[in-house]
Design a protein around this motif. Structure first.
Motif, mmCIF file in Angstrom:
data_model
loop_
_atom_site.group_PDB
_atom_site.id
_atom_site.type_symbol
_atom_site.label_atom_id
_atom_site.label_comp_id
_atom_site.label_asym_id
_atom_site.label_seq_id
_atom_site.Cartn_x
_atom_site.Cartn_y
_atom_site.Cartn_z
ATOM 1 N N PRO A 37 0.818 -1.222 0.000
ATOM 2 C CA PRO A 37 0.000 0.000 0.000
ATOM 3 C C PRO A 37 0.844 1.262 0.000
ATOM 4 O O PRO A 37 0.456 2.273 -0.591
ATOM 5 C CB PRO A 37 -0.825 -0.127 1.288
ATOM 6 C CG PRO A 37 -0.082 -1.091 2.152
ATOM 7 C CD PRO A 37 0.567 -2.048 1.199
ATOM 8 N N VAL A 38 2.010 1.203 0.649
ATOM 9 C CA VAL A 38 2.872 2.380 0.688
ATOM 10 C C VAL A 38 3.351 2.743 -0.712
ATOM 11 O O VAL A 38 3.281 3.900 -1.140
ATOM 12 C CB VAL A 38 4.074 2.154 1.623
ATOM 13 C CG1 VAL A 38 5.040 3.323 1.541
ATOM 14 C CG2 VAL A 38 3.607 1.958 3.053
ATOM 15 N N ARG A 44 0.574 6.923 -6.511
ATOM 16 C CA ARG A 44 -0.665 7.655 -6.783
ATOM 17 C C ARG A 44 -0.522 9.126 -6.383
ATOM 18 O O ARG A 44 -0.963 10.025 -7.100
ATOM 19 C CB ARG A 44 -1.818 7.007 -6.009
ATOM 20 C CG ARG A 44 -3.141 7.759 -6.080
ATOM 21 C CD ARG A 44 -3.656 7.899 -7.479
ATOM 22 N NE ARG A 44 -4.947 8.571 -7.507
ATOM 23 C CZ ARG A 44 -5.350 9.346 -8.506
ATOM 24 N NH1 ARG A 44 -4.559 9.562 -9.565
ATOM 25 N NH2 ARG A 44 -6.548 9.906 -8.479
ATOM 26 N N LEU A 45 0.112 9.390 -5.250
ATOM 27 C CA LEU A 45 0.289 10.757 -4.782
ATOM 28 C C LEU A 45 1.172 11.549 -5.744
ATOM 29 O O LEU A 45 0.887 12.722 -6.044
ATOM 30 C CB LEU A 45 0.899 10.750 -3.378
ATOM 31 C CG LEU A 45 0.945 12.081 -2.622
ATOM 32 C CD1 LEU A 45 -0.441 12.676 -2.473
ATOM 33 C CD2 LEU A 45 1.578 11.882 -1.244
ATOM 34 N N VAL A 50 1.584 15.671 -10.169
ATOM 35 C CA VAL A 50 1.823 16.035 -11.574
ATOM 36 C C VAL A 50 0.563 16.664 -12.166
ATOM 37 O O VAL A 50 0.630 17.676 -12.881
ATOM 38 C CB VAL A 50 2.254 14.804 -12.394
ATOM 39 C CG1 VAL A 50 2.290 15.135 -13.886
ATOM 40 C CG2 VAL A 50 3.621 14.306 -11.936
ATOM 41 N N GLU A 51 -0.592 16.064 -11.863
ATOM 42 C CA GLU A 51 -1.861 16.609 -12.360
ATOM 43 C C GLU A 51 -2.092 18.017 -11.814
ATOM 44 O O GLU A 51 -2.563 18.905 -12.532
ATOM 45 C CB GLU A 51 -3.017 15.697 -11.953
ATOM 46 C CG GLU A 51 -2.994 14.334 -12.635
ATOM 47 C CD GLU A 51 -4.017 13.375 -12.042
ATOM 48 O OE1 GLU A 51 -4.881 13.841 -11.269
ATOM 49 O OE2 GLU A 51 -3.954 12.168 -12.360
ATOM 50 N N GLU A 71 -9.314 8.521 -1.138
ATOM 51 C CA GLU A 71 -8.480 7.394 -1.557
ATOM 52 C C GLU A 71 -7.442 7.036 -0.486
ATOM 53 O O GLU A 71 -6.962 5.899 -0.439
ATOM 54 C CB GLU A 71 -7.732 7.724 -2.856
ATOM 55 C CG GLU A 71 -8.612 8.005 -4.053
ATOM 56 C CD GLU A 71 -7.775 8.348 -5.280
ATOM 57 O OE1 GLU A 71 -6.703 7.711 -5.461
ATOM 58 O OE2 GLU A 71 -8.179 9.238 -6.047
ATOM 59 N N PHE A 72 -7.096 7.991 0.356
ATOM 60 C CA PHE A 72 -6.015 7.810 1.317
ATOM 61 C C PHE A 72 -6.496 7.652 2.755
ATOM 62 O O PHE A 72 -5.683 7.475 3.660
ATOM 63 C CB PHE A 72 -5.050 9.000 1.233
ATOM 64 C CG PHE A 72 -4.425 9.205 -0.115
ATOM 65 C CD1 PHE A 72 -3.223 8.600 -0.436
ATOM 66 C CD2 PHE A 72 -5.049 9.987 -1.072
ATOM 67 C CE1 PHE A 72 -2.630 8.781 -1.677
ATOM 68 C CE2 PHE A 72 -4.477 10.178 -2.325
ATOM 69 C CZ PHE A 72 -3.268 9.578 -2.627
ATOM 70 N N ASP A 73 -7.801 7.739 2.971
ATOM 71 C CA ASP A 73 -8.330 7.712 4.342
ATOM 72 C C ASP A 73 -7.922 6.464 5.114
ATOM 73 O O ASP A 73 -7.493 6.538 6.263
ATOM 74 C CB ASP A 73 -9.859 7.822 4.327
ATOM 75 C CG ASP A 73 -10.333 9.262 4.214
ATOM 76 O OD1 ASP A 73 -9.519 10.176 4.437
ATOM 77 O OD2 ASP A 73 -11.515 9.473 3.893
ATOM 78 N N ALA A 74 -8.093 5.311 4.486
ATOM 79 C CA ALA A 74 -7.800 4.056 5.180
ATOM 80 C C ALA A 74 -6.310 3.947 5.509
ATOM 81 O O ALA A 74 -5.932 3.463 6.584
ATOM 82 C CB ALA A 74 -8.243 2.870 4.330
#
Length: 250
Positions: A37-38, A44-45, A50-51, A71-74
């Protein structure tokens, strides 16, 4: 993201943090397998950053961050639950994003401060491109939010008192950290503005501390004069009432 996937991500993040602690490294050092997950969330981050660079509008950037936060809460829940106190670059960056997004979604403030509290307890560092320390950043951001809140026409007593409580907490968290004086000065100014006439002695105390810390830029003198004048008037009224009460009718 489904509840099952969120639960799995939270558990994996917690395990990854504990494993990193056992190996004596930070959670986000590049030693995680590509399916961890890391690694997935770090990738993803970076893609999101970049976006964001491709957007010129600040408002669009904040909306883009706000849409991505769930997306990052968990993962964040898992890192906090592991409580390893290790540096976590993902958590720090997402704490920064949370502060940005509070302007669009004030309900995020408690979550934001929970992340800030954990990051400060863990002595985490800001990304290199930031000039402020973590403590300075947190207190400055909250002070700005509180100052904006103090100007709301429809501010409820409950929301006012909660914001004052948040400021008190943040000042406690950061009191032993070095930062430029104008940051705590803004926090005390916000506190004084929020308290206002609801508790004149406390409001005056906060505004005077703001002036002490930054006498040139605090901008509290007008408010202080108003409150002190009102305090004197209230004291005069109380004295008059006491005299009237003590006078026996003929």
């Amino acid at each position: 993201m489904s509840l099952m996937r969120k639960h799995k991500q939270r558990v994996l993040a917690e395990k990854a943090a504990l494993k990193a602690q056992e190996e004596g490294r930070n959670t986000t050092t590049p030693r995680e397998p590509q399916n961890s997950p890391v690694h997935i969330l770090t990738t993803r981050l970076r893609a999101l950053e970049v976006e964001l660079k491709g957007l010129q509008s600040t408002d669009r950037k904040i909306k883009h961050k706000l849409a991505a936060l769930p997306e990052f809460d968990a993962y964040l829940d898992g890192i906090v639950a592991a409580d390893t106190k290790a540096q976590d670059d993902i958590l720090v960056m997402l704490m920064i994003w949370h502060f940005d997004c509070v302007t669009l979604d004030p309900s995020l403030l408690q979550r934001t401060l929970d992340l800030a509290d954990y990051a400060l307890q863990s002595d985490m560092k800001m990304p290199d491109r930031f000039n402020r320390s973590l403590a300075g950043f947190v207190l400055a951001e909250l002070a700005d939010i509180a100052l904006a809140t103090s100007k709301l026409d429809d501010l409820t007593v409950e929301d006012r008192d909660l914001m004052v409580e948040h400021l008190n907490d943040a000042l406690t968290w950061t009191k032993d950290h070095d930062m430029v004086d104008d940051i705590p000065a803004r926090a005390y100014k916000a506190m004084g503005e929020l308290i206002g006439e609801s508790n004149i002695p406390d409001a005056i105390s906060a505004l005077e501390e703001a002036h002490r810390l930054d006498s040139k830029k605090a901008g509290v003198q007008t408010k202080l004069k108003q409150l002190k004048k009102l305090q004197e008037k209230q004291a005069e009224n109380q004295d008059a009432n006491k005299q009237n009460t003590g006078t026996n009718p003929q």
